[in-house]
Write an enzyme that holds these catalytic residues in place. Structure first.
Site, PDB file in Angstrom:
ATOM      1  N   ASP A  16       0.874  -1.079  -0.026  1.00  0.00           N
ATOM      2  CA  ASP A  16       0.133  -0.094   0.042  1.00  0.00           C
ATOM      3  C   ASP A  16       0.867   1.332   0.079  1.00  0.00           C
ATOM      4  OD1 ASP A  16      -2.388   1.625   0.797  1.00  0.00           O
ATOM      5  OD2 ASP A  16      -1.443   1.913   2.393  1.00  0.00           O
ATOM      6  N   TYR A  18      -0.172   5.018   0.675  1.00  0.00           N
ATOM      7  CA  TYR A  18      -0.293   6.155   1.726  1.00  0.00           C
ATOM      8  C   TYR A  18      -0.647   5.611   3.085  1.00  0.00           C
ATOM      9  CZ  TYR A  18      -0.767   8.429  -2.798  1.00  0.00           C
ATOM     10  OH  TYR A  18      -0.780   8.997  -4.064  1.00  0.00           O
ATOM     11  N   ARG A  47      -7.410  13.110   6.291  1.00  0.00           N
ATOM     12  CA  ARG A  47      -7.204  11.585   5.955  1.00  0.00           C
ATOM     13  C   ARG A  47      -8.376  10.918   6.193  1.00  0.00           C
ATOM     14  NH1 ARG A  47      -5.009   7.800   3.114  1.00  0.00           N
ATOM     15  NH2 ARG A  47      -4.504   6.096   4.242  1.00  0.00           N
ATOM     16  N   SER A 123      -2.624   0.441  -5.089  1.00  0.00           N
ATOM     17  CA  SER A 123      -3.077   1.759  -4.068  1.00  0.00           C
ATOM     18  C   SER A 123      -4.239   2.461  -4.714  1.00  0.00           C
ATOM     19  CB  SER A 123      -1.736   2.961  -4.177  1.00  0.00           C
ATOM     20  OG  SER A 123      -2.387   4.075  -3.709  1.00  0.00           O
ATOM     21  N   ASN A 124      -5.015   3.095  -3.816  1.00  0.00           N
ATOM     22  CA  ASN A 124      -6.024   3.855  -4.223  1.00  0.00           C
ATOM     23  C   ASN A 124      -5.678   5.186  -5.061  1.00  0.00           C
ATOM     24  OD1 ASN A 124      -8.096   2.632  -3.065  1.00  0.00           O
ATOM     25  ND2 ASN A 124      -7.909   3.791  -1.186  1.00  0.00           N
TER      26      ASN A 124
END
Length: 228
Positions: A16, A18, A47, A123-124
């Protein structure tokens, strides 16, 4: 969950981005003096809403990319604290493209690469966001591929996202060890079929969700010793 448990049969380490490789709070950290006493509150709300919006948009069937979601979350944080400062907003978004990586990341990844593991990010983040973060942290020679949810059109923890790494790396799910500092992401990856090392940087409680991490580590320097 014992930290000294080992994981075998791994061909690829997938990370991942972040909160795992990159410090999401370093964007506000670069402009802390401009936010004063509100800095930590703004960063935490930014966040929290960023993650909430990924889950909610996935459930609603209204996808927007992570750059848009990140802007929307920052706008929420600003509104919550009655901040009206377009220049600061622009600078914070720019800083999100240049997040600091955690101190141990380059050394840990170098060790893993020297041992022959394929290294990738799942990741997003959008492809442009991930490319910028990797380049800013000098990880270009270590990370071989960036997999973005944009190729699936939905955010984690949807199984279609985790499938991107299996298809892209051409290995079986059980030959991938996935690292995330987000407990919910660790659960999602485990439920999909990855081996999972939960990087519990922040002393989180274990999630009550399907899928359990195989090991729990405090930072990525512990990962090479886990992989046998």
């Amino acid at each position: 969950m014992p930290e000294n448990k080992s994981i075998e049969g791994i061909k690829a380490c997938v990370f991942d981005a972040y909160g795992t490789l990159f410090d999401v709070h370093s964007a506000v950290g670069k402009h802390r003096h401009r936010l004063g006493d509100l800095a930590d509150q703004v960063s935490n709300i930014w966040r929290t809403k960023q993650l909430e919006y990924t889950w909610l948009r996935s459930l609603m069937g209204h996808h927007a990319d992570f750059w848009q979601v990140t802007q929307d979350a920052l706008d929420f944080a600003f509104d919550m604290h009655s901040i009206n400062n377009p220049d600061l907003r622009r600078d914070l978004m720019d800083a999100y493209l240049k997040l600091d990586c955690y101190p141990e990341v380059p050394e840990a990844l170098s060790i893993l690469k020297s041992r022959g593991f394929n290294l990738a990010i799942l990741s997003n983040g959008t492809p442009a966001m991930l490319d910028a973060a990797v380049k800013n942290s000098g990880l270009d020679d270590l990370i071989e591929k960036n997999f973005s949810v944009e190729d699936a059109g939905i955010f984690k923890p949807d199984c279609r996202v985790y499938r991107l790494a299996v298809d892209g790396l051409k290995v079986r799910s059980e030959e991938i060890v996935f690292q995330s500092s987000n407990a919910w992401d660790a659960s999602g990856a485990s439920a999909f079929g990855f081996k999972v090392a939960w990087v519990n940087r922040f002393g989180q409680s274990e999630e009550r969700l399907p899928g359990k991490p195989d090991v729990e580590i405090r930072n990525l320097m512990a990962l090479p010793d886990v992989l046998k």
